[in-house]
Motif scaffolding. Structure first.
Motif, PDB file in Angstrom:
ATOM      1  N   GLY A 300       0.793  -1.231   0.000  1.00 15.71           N
ATOM      2  CA  GLY A 300       0.000   0.000   0.000  1.00 15.71           C
ATOM      3  C   GLY A 300       0.823   1.277   0.000  1.00 15.71           C
ATOM      4  O   GLY A 300       0.256   2.372   0.097  1.00 15.71           O
ATOM      5  N   ALA A 301       2.149   1.155  -0.110  1.00 12.77           N
ATOM      6  CA  ALA A 301       2.968   2.372  -0.176  1.00 12.77           C
ATOM      7  C   ALA A 301       2.925   2.916  -1.601  1.00 12.77           C
ATOM      8  O   ALA A 301       3.095   2.173  -2.578  1.00 12.77           O
ATOM      9  N   LEU A 302       2.704   4.217  -1.720  1.00 13.65           N
ATOM     10  CA  LEU A 302       2.600   4.845  -3.041  1.00 13.65           C
ATOM     11  C   LEU A 302       3.957   4.797  -3.754  1.00 13.65           C
ATOM     12  O   LEU A 302       4.968   5.249  -3.210  1.00 13.65           O
ATOM     13  N   THR A 303       3.960   4.253  -4.965  1.00 14.14           N
ATOM     14  CA  THR A 303       5.180   4.276  -5.767  1.00 14.14           C
ATOM     15  C   THR A 303       5.225   5.515  -6.646  1.00 14.14           C
ATOM     16  O   THR A 303       6.291   5.969  -7.044  1.00 14.14           O
ATOM     17  N   VAL A 304       4.034   6.068  -6.931  1.00 10.10           N
ATOM     18  CA  VAL A 304       3.996   7.235  -7.822  1.00 10.10           C
ATOM     19  C   VAL A 304       2.684   8.005  -7.651  1.00 10.10           C
ATOM     20  O   VAL A 304       1.626   7.399  -7.415  1.00 10.10           O
ATOM     21  N   ILE A 305       2.785   9.335  -7.707  1.00 13.88           N
ATOM     22  CA  ILE A 305       1.609  10.188  -7.923  1.00 13.88           C
ATOM     23  C   ILE A 305       1.925  11.015  -9.156  1.00 13.88           C
ATOM     24  O   ILE A 305       2.862  11.824  -9.164  1.00 13.88           O
ATOM     25  N   ALA A 326      -0.972  20.463  -6.108  1.00 13.25           N
ATOM     26  CA  ALA A 326      -1.472  19.963  -4.826  1.00 13.25           C
ATOM     27  C   ALA A 326      -0.908  18.585  -4.499  1.00 13.25           C
ATOM     28  O   ALA A 326      -0.931  18.153  -3.343  1.00 13.25           O
ATOM     29  N   SER A 327      -0.401  17.889  -5.518  1.00  9.74           N
ATOM     30  CA  SER A 327       0.160  16.560  -5.255  1.00  9.74           C
ATOM     31  C   SER A 327       1.594  16.619  -4.751  1.00  9.74           C
ATOM     32  O   SER A 327       2.156  15.589  -4.365  1.00  9.74           O
ATOM     33  N   GLN A 328       2.189  17.799  -4.782  1.00  7.46           N
ATOM     34  CA  GLN A 328       3.534  17.942  -4.242  1.00  7.46           C
ATOM     35  C   GLN A 328       3.430  18.178  -2.735  1.00  7.46           C
ATOM     36  O   GLN A 328       2.563  18.893  -2.269  1.00  7.46           O
ATOM     37  N   GLY A 329       4.326  17.556  -2.001  1.00  9.07           N
ATOM     38  CA  GLY A 329       4.450  17.950  -0.606  1.00  9.07           C
ATOM     39  C   GLY A 329       3.574  17.248   0.393  1.00  9.07           C
ATOM     40  O   GLY A 329       3.670  17.511   1.577  1.00  9.07           O
ATOM     41  N   LEU A 330       2.709  16.350  -0.063  1.00 12.25           N
ATOM     42  CA  LEU A 330       1.751  15.797   0.899  1.00 12.25           C
ATOM     43  C   LEU A 330       1.992  14.327   1.234  1.00 12.25           C
ATOM     44  O   LEU A 330       2.044  13.963   2.405  1.00 12.25           O
ATOM     45  N   TYR A 331       2.140  13.465   0.232  1.00 14.96           N
ATOM     46  CA  TYR A 331       2.280  12.027   0.493  1.00 14.96           C
ATOM     47  C   TYR A 331       3.656  11.536   0.042  1.00 14.96           C
ATOM     48  O   TYR A 331       4.192  11.975  -0.976  1.00 14.96           O
ATOM     49  N   ALA A 332       4.175  10.587   0.803  1.00 16.45           N
ATOM     50  CA  ALA A 332       5.544  10.107   0.578  1.00 16.45           C
ATOM     51  C   ALA A 332       5.588   9.099  -0.569  1.00 16.45           C
ATOM     52  O   ALA A 332       5.897   7.929  -0.374  1.00 16.45           O
ATOM     53  N   ALA A 333       5.275   9.547  -1.764  1.00 23.65           N
ATOM     54  CA  ALA A 333       5.325   8.657  -2.924  1.00 23.65           C
ATOM     55  C   ALA A 333       6.766   8.519  -3.412  1.00 23.65           C
ATOM     56  O   ALA A 333       7.562   9.444  -3.253  1.00 23.65           O
ATOM     57  N   GLY A 334       7.058   7.374  -4.028  1.00 20.84           N
ATOM     58  CA  GLY A 334       8.400   7.159  -4.561  1.00 20.84           C
ATOM     59  C   GLY A 334       8.755   8.153  -5.643  1.00 20.84           C
ATOM     60  O   GLY A 334       9.901   8.571  -5.774  1.00 20.84           O
ATOM     61  N   ALA A 335       7.767   8.540  -6.433  1.00 20.05           N
ATOM     62  CA  ALA A 335       7.993   9.532  -7.483  1.00 20.05           C
ATOM     63  C   ALA A 335       6.773  10.427  -7.586  1.00 20.05           C
ATOM     64  O   ALA A 335       5.640   9.986  -7.338  1.00 20.05           O
ATOM     65  N   LEU A 385      -1.926   7.156   6.401  1.00 26.23           N
ATOM     66  CA  LEU A 385      -0.869   7.025   7.411  1.00 26.23           C
ATOM     67  C   LEU A 385       0.296   6.183   6.889  1.00 26.23           C
ATOM     68  O   LEU A 385       1.459   6.453   7.199  1.00 26.23           O
ATOM     69  N   ILE A 386      -0.009   5.159   6.085  1.00 22.53           N
ATOM     70  CA  ILE A 386       1.060   4.365   5.468  1.00 22.53           C
ATOM     71  C   ILE A 386       1.950   5.266   4.617  1.00 22.53           C
ATOM     72  O   ILE A 386       3.163   5.084   4.542  1.00 22.53           O
ATOM     73  N   ASN A 387       1.330   6.272   4.012  1.00 25.92           N
ATOM     74  CA  ASN A 387       2.073   7.143   3.096  1.00 25.92           C
ATOM     75  C   ASN A 387       2.397   8.502   3.706  1.00 25.92           C
ATOM     76  O   ASN A 387       2.630   9.480   2.998  1.00 25.92           O
ATOM     77  N   TYR A 388       2.418   8.528   5.036  1.00 29.21           N
ATOM     78  CA  TYR A 388       2.710   9.774   5.758  1.00 29.21           C
ATOM     79  C   TYR A 388       4.130  10.244   5.441  1.00 29.21           C
ATOM     80  O   TYR A 388       5.080   9.457   5.475  1.00 29.21           O
ATOM     81  N   ALA A 389       4.259  11.517   5.142  1.00 30.55           N
ATOM     82  CA  ALA A 389       5.579  12.060   4.800  1.00 30.55           C
ATOM     83  C   ALA A 389       6.236  12.654   6.038  1.00 30.55           C
ATOM     84  O   ALA A 389       5.707  13.597   6.623  1.00 30.55           O
ATOM     85  N   GLU A 390       7.388  12.101   6.420  1.00 31.41           N
ATOM     86  CA  GLU A 390       8.121  12.637   7.575  1.00 31.41           C
ATOM     87  C   GLU A 390       8.981  13.829   7.175  1.00 31.41           C
ATOM     88  O   GLU A 390       9.276  14.698   7.979  1.00 31.41           O
ATOM     89  N   THR A 391       9.411  13.829   5.924  1.00 27.46           N
ATOM     90  CA  THR A 391      10.064  15.008   5.355  1.00 27.46           C
ATOM     91  C   THR A 391       9.338  15.310   4.053  1.00 27.46           C
ATOM     92  O   THR A 391       8.556  14.490   3.561  1.00 27.46           O
ATOM     93  N   GLU A 392       9.588  16.468   3.494  1.00 25.37           N
ATOM     94  CA  GLU A 392       8.844  16.839   2.295  1.00 25.37           C
ATOM     95  C   GLU A 392       9.155  15.870   1.157  1.00 25.37           C
ATOM     96  O   GLU A 392      10.329  15.705   0.776  1.00 25.37           O
ATOM     97  N   PRO A 393       8.109  15.255   0.611  1.00 25.74           N
ATOM     98  CA  PRO A 393       8.354  14.310  -0.484  1.00 25.74           C
ATOM     99  C   PRO A 393       9.071  15.007  -1.647  1.00 25.74           C
ATOM    100  O   PRO A 393       8.788  16.159  -1.943  1.00 25.74           O
TER     101      PRO A 393
END
Lengths: 746, 165
Positions: A300-305, A326-335, A385-393
């Protein structure tokens, strides 16, 4: 320049739920709005709006209008006096090209095509009616499919650059599950309750304007440029704005026409837009079509937005809603990839409208997130929560602060999210209404502009603070005064606060949710400049207990001056001033953000919104029965006003999700529902259970006051939360906003 | 054509000479009688910003021709407070933060005074929301407006009881 690097945490006024200082003026009708001004010898101006979206004006019955009793003059492109500035020039950062009767071309419906001046308002309106325009009409382009998209050339405001972080193709390839969905958002119009209005008066080559503006000093420069006079020859009085929402930051053509008419006639001119005219030359939130391609790995971890936005703009200027950002900065996606294309339509130029980019982009993103969670078989909150960003994606920058996890937890707890069935269509209430729960994350950046302020400590122990701040309802008259009072350690009632006039130090821009932070910092630094001077006077004064303190840092509280960190030595401020001969002490302050702070940190306010909807299974009617929003926005200066502003934003989200849409007549391109009967905004009965939680957040980096701003974030997560709740109630995934009864019938 | 009418405006009776039959009550107040407290939001009866009381009933002054008001008693936002003493509805709006920009506020308050006088909503929030839905607030201060009307209703009822006793 005073040291402003130390965070300020403990004020006696800030943090208090003080009622609005302008409250009595507003509840008694005494608060003056621009159109309330009635100078002697006034002429009324009303403009004729184009009834088609594209073509030429071929005839205006000027003679009939002129013949009407009371009408004094009719301006058309044939006789419009010259302007010194080019209407295609953009003299300030908030300028767009304007229509000021420069030719007979019609570029959009609602464009001014003539201006009637009369001794009475009634005569001016009748004069406009008598003009009976005729047109040479061309087919208009008013929907996103009516013209060929083009790539946006990045150029700042309204021309968003593409942003890519990581390997997007690898992110798609790595996805165990993927979705590819397209969402649309409608054209929306600000519709502040106070329509745009101006009273223009010339005195030689000096110009005074009563006009509501979110940016007083920039507006002086903008209007001055049209008339070939220096900006300092223009004064603007704007003590109260009857709502702004982004629309009143922009200099508009009708105001230029009113000023021009006042100069030509040698008399003051008042022009107030009709409600119908609010759909035209005053900006709007442009329509978007957004494609979102998301992928997750097996866990369930995002690989891409991958977010691509198509945004409507006008044929003659650029404002592309930066929705995909709006897709920048919110979820810890791989890309992460955000791209924008524009499409040129026969519409007035869009512009910033409360949460520009974030509102439209988040609406699509948060619904797509839910679709992804569904595909992964995960609860929407767990998925986030699985894709919570601890630092800015993407950038990896640390956040100045981020209490989003607490927002999720407190919001979910208050709402009662636990136990929500995963599958849709599972819940009904006692009346048989389909019931659904949805959520969305909210994010809004924390920009700061630039502002200046002046503080004057008077011998009688009171203080005057001045800055040309604008209050459009957010509460600047109150919250900025609270900040000011704290800087001198004074009770609020000893502080006089002057704002809303361009002759004051430049208060900057009431926009971007950055006004309290920016103007507040200017006021705060002006106050501590006074404190510093008090310290110098006391330190040099042999009669002061602070004598010889030298370079110590001073603080003021409880009417006394103290050496910071030393609670033994202090002196009464009044006595310091008295011994110095009863002088006034004036301090200067500035608000802004050092560039390196923005380079080092990511700065956002965050929030989580939870919605419950009830959908009538037979009628398709949707009611939002509950909305709970939990927001972390740094230091809260006035919790009472902040709650109101966040609630207002959430209700805007409700309007976005369910009501607001301008519809065009395909034959003429004209907006069919250009009034408040046809263009629906939320009314009182639409708002049922509404709750706001402000989550504590201590931010030592965002600015010395720790303020993030709350003006826009309320709308951001709410739209998606409602869309997701509707899916959860009905099982129907509606991929456009607003969602209406026809979408849910059958 | 001209017409002379007599109005009682916020308690004071005055003669008004009308030289134009098109003048609405709203524009009469704002542009001719120097009483701009009543606000224009739409001029079409769609927003409620111009609400005033005519003979004790709330009306949209933008939809009311001044010429029809001979002998009428009109109360506007300027006439609600007694000197420095605010009307309970005005006080409640400040306390509950029932406004932000303040532009729709005169209309909201006059509408609330009218609604309370109608006596159909009581302090039931659902009925208050319905009864106040003719007054649009774009800042969306609805939560505060509803609370303000509830609180003012209760306070006015208590004061009435006190007066009766």
């Amino acid at each position: 320049m005073p040291d402003t690097t130390q965070p300020i945490r403990f004020g006696s006024n800030a943090g208090q739920p003080v009622s609005r200082r302008d409250g009595i003026a507003k509840v008694t009708g005494a608060a003056p709005f621009a159109a309330d001004n009635q100078p002697d010898n006034l002429l009324h101006a009303v403009y004729a709006p184009a009834a088609i979206a594209r073509g030429r004006v071929t005839h205006l019955d000027v003679a009939a209008a002129r013949a009407h009793p009371g009408v004094t003059h009719v301006f058309t492109p044939a006789n419009r006096p010259a302007l010194e500035g080019d209407p295609d020039d953009k003299p300030t950062m908030f300028s767009f090209r304007v229509e000021v009767l420069q030719d007979d071309t019609v570029r959009y419906a609602g464009q001014p095509i003539a201006l009637v001046l009369a001794e009475t308002l009634e005569a001016a309106h009748e004069g406009v009616r008598l003009l009976a325009p005729r047109y040479d009409m061309e087919p208009s382009r008013v929907t996103l499919d009516d013209a060929t998209p083009f790539d946006v050339e990045p150029g700042g405001f309204g021309r968003p650059a593409a942003t890519v972080h990581g390997d997007v193709e690898a992110g798609h390839a790595a996805a165990a599950r993927a979705i590819d969905v397209t969402y649309e958002t409608a054209a929306q119009y600000h519709n502040a309750m106070e329509t745009h209005a101006i009273v223009a008066q010339w005195d030689g080559d000096r110009l005074h304007l009563d006009v509501p503006t979110q940016a007083l000093n920039i507006s002086c420069a903008a209007y001055a440029a049209f008339f070939g006079i220096p900006a300092e020859n223009v004064t603007i009085s704007s003590p109260y704005l009857g709502g702004g929402f982004g629309s009143k930051a922009i200099p508009i053509g009708p105001n230029v026409l009113a000023i021009l008419a006042a100069r030509a006639m040698g008399r003051p001119v008042k022009l107030m837009l009709t409600r119908q005219q609010m759909f035209g030359p005053v900006g709007h939130r442009g329509a978007t079509r957004q494609r979102l391609r998301l992928g997750t790995d097996a866990a369930g971890a995002l690989t891409v937005i991958d977010h691509d936005g198509l945004s409507a703009t006008s044929t003659f200027d650029d404002f592309m809603e930066p929705a995909a950002n709006a897709s920048q900065g919110l979820y810890a996606a791989g890309a992460l990839r955000s791209t924008h294309r524009g499409v040129r339509l026969d519409i007035g130029t869009p512009g910033p409208m409360r949460a520009p980019g974030e509102a439209s982009g988040s609406a699509a993103l948060e619904c797509a997130l839910d679709e992804m969670a569904e595909a992964a078989g995960l609860d929407p909150l767990d998925f986030r929560l699985i894709n919570y960003a601890e630092t800015e994606p993407g950038t990896g920058k640390p956040y100045t602060s981020k209490a989003l996890r607490e927002c999720y937890a407190q919001g979910a707890e208050r709402f009662g999210w636990a136990g929500r069935p995963l599958a849709p269509g599972q819940m009904r209430d006692e009346q048989g209404m389909l019931t659904g729960w949805g959520m969305g994350t909210a994010l809004f950046p924390c920009p700061m502009f630039f502002a200046e302020a002046r503080a004057t400590l008077r011998p009688d122990g009171t203080a005057l603070f001045e800055t040309s701040a604008a209050d459009m309802g957010q509460g600047a008259w109150t919250s900025l005064a609270q900040i000011a009072a704290d800087s001198l350690g004074l009770p609020l009632e000893k502080v006089e606060f002057h704002a809303g006039h361009s002759s004051l130090p430049d208060g900057g821009v009431a926009g971007g949710s950055g006004h309290t932070a920016t103007a507040g910092t200017a006021l705060h630094t002006a106050g501590i400049d006074v404190v510093r001077q008090l310290g110098e006077i006391a330190s040099a004064d042999p009669d002061s207990p602070l004598h010889g303190a030298g370079n110590a840092r001073f603080v003021a509280h409880d009417g006394r001056l103290w050496i910071e960190g030393d609670d033994q030595r202090s002196d009464a401020i009044e006595e310091i001033v008295m011994r110095a001969g009863g002088v006034e002490i004036t301090g200067q302050g500035q608000g802004g953000r050092p560039q390196e702070v923005g380079e080092t940190y990511a700065m956002n306010a965050h929030g989580a919104v939870f919605a419950e909807v009830k959908v009538d299974p037979d009628l398709g009617q949707v009611r939002v029965s509950r909305l709970v929003g939990a927001f972390a926005a740094g230091r809260i200066i006035n919790p009472k006003l902040v709650e109101s502003q966040l609630m207002g934003g959430m209700i805007w989200g409700l309007g976005f999700a369910l009501h607001e849409k301008a519809s065009h007549d395909p034959a003429t391109g004209r907006i069919l529902n250009a009034d408040l009967a046809g263009y629906h905004v939320p009314v009182n009965a639409d708002v049922q259970g509404l709750e706001v939680i402000t989550v504590h957040e201590d931010d030592p980096h965002v600015n010395p006051l720790g303020i993030k701003g709350v003006g826009e974030i309320g709308i951001v997560g709410t739209v998606g939360a409602i869309g997701n709740a509707i899916w959860h109630a009905t099982g129907k995934r509606i991929r456009h906003f607003p969602i209406g009864i026809p979408d849910l019938l059958g | 054509m001209s017409l002379s009418i007599t109005l009682t405006l916020n308690g004071a009776t005055r003669a008004v000479a009308l030289d134009d039959m098109r003048v609405t009550l709203l524009d009469l107040l704002r542009e001719r009688l120097a009483m701009p407290g009543t606000k224009k939001g739409c001029d079409r009866g769609q927003c409620g910003a111009c609400t005033v009381l005519v003979n004790g009933k709330r009306v949209n002054s933008c939809l009311t021709l001044a010429a029809t008001l001979d002998g009428a008693e009109i109360t506007t936002i300027e006439g609600l407070a007694k000197g420095e003493a605010l009307h309970p509805v005005q006080e409640a709006f400040i306390k509950a933060d029932g406004f932000q920009c303040g532009y729709c506020t005169p209309g909201q308050i006059m509408s609330a005074v009218g609604l309370i006088a109608e006596g159909r909503a009581g302090d039931d929030p659902e009925r208050i929301r319905e009864g106040m839905s003719g007054n649009i607030c774009r800042c969306a201060a609805y939560h505060g407006i509803t609370r303000a009307v509830q609180e003012a209703t209760r306070r006015m009822a208590e004061e009435q009881k006190g007066d009766a006793a």
